[in-house]
Scaffold this motif. Structure first.
Motif, PDB file in Angstrom:
ATOM      1  N   MET A   1       0.898  -1.107   0.032  1.00 51.57           N
ATOM      2  CA  MET A   1      -0.102   0.105   0.179  1.00 51.57           C
ATOM      3  C   MET A   1       0.832   1.371  -0.183  1.00 51.57           C
ATOM      4  SD  MET A   1      -3.032   1.040   2.713  1.00 51.57           S
ATOM      5  CE  MET A   1      -3.889  -0.546   2.358  1.00 51.57           C
ATOM      6  N   VAL A  38     -10.705  -2.661   0.367  1.00 54.31           N
ATOM      7  CA  VAL A  38      -9.293  -1.947   0.125  1.00 54.31           C
ATOM      8  C   VAL A  38      -8.343  -2.842  -0.082  1.00 54.31           C
ATOM      9  CG1 VAL A  38      -7.518  -0.534   1.593  1.00 54.31           C
ATOM     10  CG2 VAL A  38     -10.082  -0.286   1.963  1.00 54.31           C
ATOM     11  N   ASP A  39      -8.292  -3.922   0.442  1.00 57.38           N
ATOM     12  CA  ASP A  39      -7.126  -4.914   0.185  1.00 57.38           C
ATOM     13  C   ASP A  39      -7.353  -5.296  -1.353  1.00 57.38           C
ATOM     14  OD1 ASP A  39      -5.201  -7.117   0.871  1.00 57.38           O
ATOM     15  OD2 ASP A  39      -6.613  -8.270   0.444  1.00 57.38           O
ATOM     16  N   GLU A  42      -6.391  -2.638  -3.926  1.00 56.51           N
ATOM     17  CA  GLU A  42      -4.755  -2.546  -3.992  1.00 56.51           C
ATOM     18  C   GLU A  42      -4.161  -3.422  -4.647  1.00 56.51           C
ATOM     19  OE1 GLU A  42      -0.953  -2.192  -0.953  1.00 56.51           O
ATOM     20  OE2 GLU A  42      -2.653  -2.964  -0.347  1.00 56.51           O
ATOM     21  N   LYS A  43      -4.635  -4.971  -4.554  1.00 60.48           N
ATOM     22  CA  LYS A  43      -4.076  -5.961  -5.487  1.00 60.48           C
ATOM     23  C   LYS A  43      -4.298  -5.738  -6.964  1.00 60.48           C
ATOM     24  CE  LYS A  43      -4.338  -9.636  -1.925  1.00 60.48           C
ATOM     25  NZ  LYS A  43      -5.116 -10.782  -1.260  1.00 60.48           N
ATOM     26  N   GLY A  45      -4.802  -2.766  -8.202  1.00 59.24           N
ATOM     27  CA  GLY A  45      -4.165  -1.561  -8.858  1.00 59.24           C
ATOM     28  C   GLY A  45      -2.611  -1.953  -8.971  1.00 59.24           C
ATOM     29  N   ILE A  46      -1.919  -2.950  -8.309  1.00 57.54           N
ATOM     30  CA  ILE A  46      -0.611  -3.335  -8.559  1.00 57.54           C
ATOM     31  C   ILE A  46      -0.744  -4.031  -9.840  1.00 57.54           C
ATOM     32  CG2 ILE A  46       1.114  -5.156  -7.815  1.00 57.54           C
ATOM     33  CD1 ILE A  46       0.145  -4.440  -4.680  1.00 57.54           C
ATOM     34  N   MET A  55      -3.261   5.182  -7.353  1.00 58.81           N
ATOM     35  CA  MET A  55      -3.518   4.107  -6.486  1.00 58.81           C
ATOM     36  C   MET A  55      -4.001   4.629  -5.161  1.00 58.81           C
ATOM     37  SD  MET A  55      -2.829   0.624  -5.399  1.00 58.81           S
ATOM     38  CE  MET A  55      -1.605  -0.262  -5.996  1.00 58.81           C
ATOM     39  N   GLU A  56      -3.533   5.847  -4.768  1.00 59.84           N
ATOM     40  CA  GLU A  56      -4.076   6.645  -3.642  1.00 59.84           C
ATOM     41  C   GLU A  56      -5.488   6.739  -3.929  1.00 59.84           C
ATOM     42  OE1 GLU A  56      -1.569   9.472  -1.369  1.00 59.84           O
ATOM     43  OE2 GLU A  56      -2.763  10.981  -2.562  1.00 59.84           O
ATOM     44  N   LEU A  59      -7.740   3.800  -3.342  1.00 57.05           N
ATOM     45  CA  LEU A  59      -7.598   3.225  -1.712  1.00 57.05           C
ATOM     46  C   LEU A  59      -8.482   4.162  -0.829  1.00 57.05           C
ATOM     47  CD1 LEU A  59      -4.226   2.054  -1.512  1.00 57.05           C
ATOM     48  CD2 LEU A  59      -6.058   0.662  -1.930  1.00 57.05           C
ATOM     49  N   SER A  62     -12.011   3.371  -2.025  1.00 60.08           N
ATOM     50  CA  SER A  62     -12.500   2.009  -1.242  1.00 60.08           C
ATOM     51  C   SER A  62     -12.760   2.437   0.477  1.00 60.08           C
ATOM     52  CB  SER A  62     -11.558   1.064  -1.621  1.00 60.08           C
ATOM     53  OG  SER A  62     -11.245   0.772  -2.857  1.00 60.08           O
TER      54      SER A  62
END
Length: 207
Positions: A1, A38-39, A42-43, A45-46, A55-56, A59, A62
């Protein structure tokens, strides 16, 4: 994150909001669901190789996406957006980024109609549970929440029909979600169809 001050502050703020405002009846739309979203966001987004800024944005969206459930159910996305806007304005967060965050939150409204990649990611994260092994348990919890809040009190058959319609109308947007969740989602849908068929045979209730 991403290790940013605003994300840490948003997380703390939303955790405090849930602790103070979340209704006891919100047994599905609770902080656990928000953390899962959120988790997964992030995955995705990566996997999508998002920039730090993007990414910010996903998140933060979310974290805020279900805060409107403190007050309402239908149209809760608008209330969630207001929580996000008010907080981020006070933090002097960039206006352009705030609008993107609001777009992501509002895109989760059913039926989901995301207009860009960031909105697609948050939509997929929000409904990733459709392609999870614990969907049956999640479905029971959601049904109970609806009943506790007086939204939907349905027979077993009507609940299954409603669930199946939701599955059929839903689609994942990102390649990550399609790869990770689509097959299990199809299997979950098949289980619902067989369960409905069995229940209708036993009750003689076929439409």
């Amino acid at each position: 994150m991403p290790d940013s001050l605003i994300l840490k502050k948003v997380e703390s703020y939303v955790l405090e909001l849930f602790a103070k405002k979340s209704l006891a009846q919100n047994i599905f739309h609770n902080i656990s669901h928000t953390k899962e979203v959120v988790d997964v966001a992030e995955k995705i987004g990566i996997a999508e190789r998002l920039s730090f800024t993007d990414m910010e944005i996903i998140l933060i969206a979310s974290w805020f996406h279900d805060t409107g459930h403190f007050h309402c159910c239908t149209g809760h996305e608008d209330q969630s957006s207001e929580y996000a806007r008010t907080y981020l304005d006070n933090e002097l967060y960039p206006k352009e980024s705030i609008e993107k965050i609001i777009g992501c939150i509002k895109a989760t409204r059913i039926p989901q109609l995301p207009k860009n990649k960031l909105e697609e990611i948050v939509c997929d994260a929000d409904l990733h549970h459709l392609g999870q092994i614990d969907i049956e348990e999640k479905g029971k919890i959601l049904r109970k929440e609806f009943e506790l809040r007086g939204i939907k009190i349905l027979s077993d058959i009507d609940w299954l029909k409603t669930s199946l319609e939701f599955f059929k109308n839903h689609k994942f947007f990102t390649e990550y979600a399609k790869r990770k969740f689509e097959l299990k989602k199809k299997n979950n849908q098949l289980k619902l169809e067989k369960l409905l068929e069995t229940l209708e045979k036993h009750t003689g209730n076929k439409n």
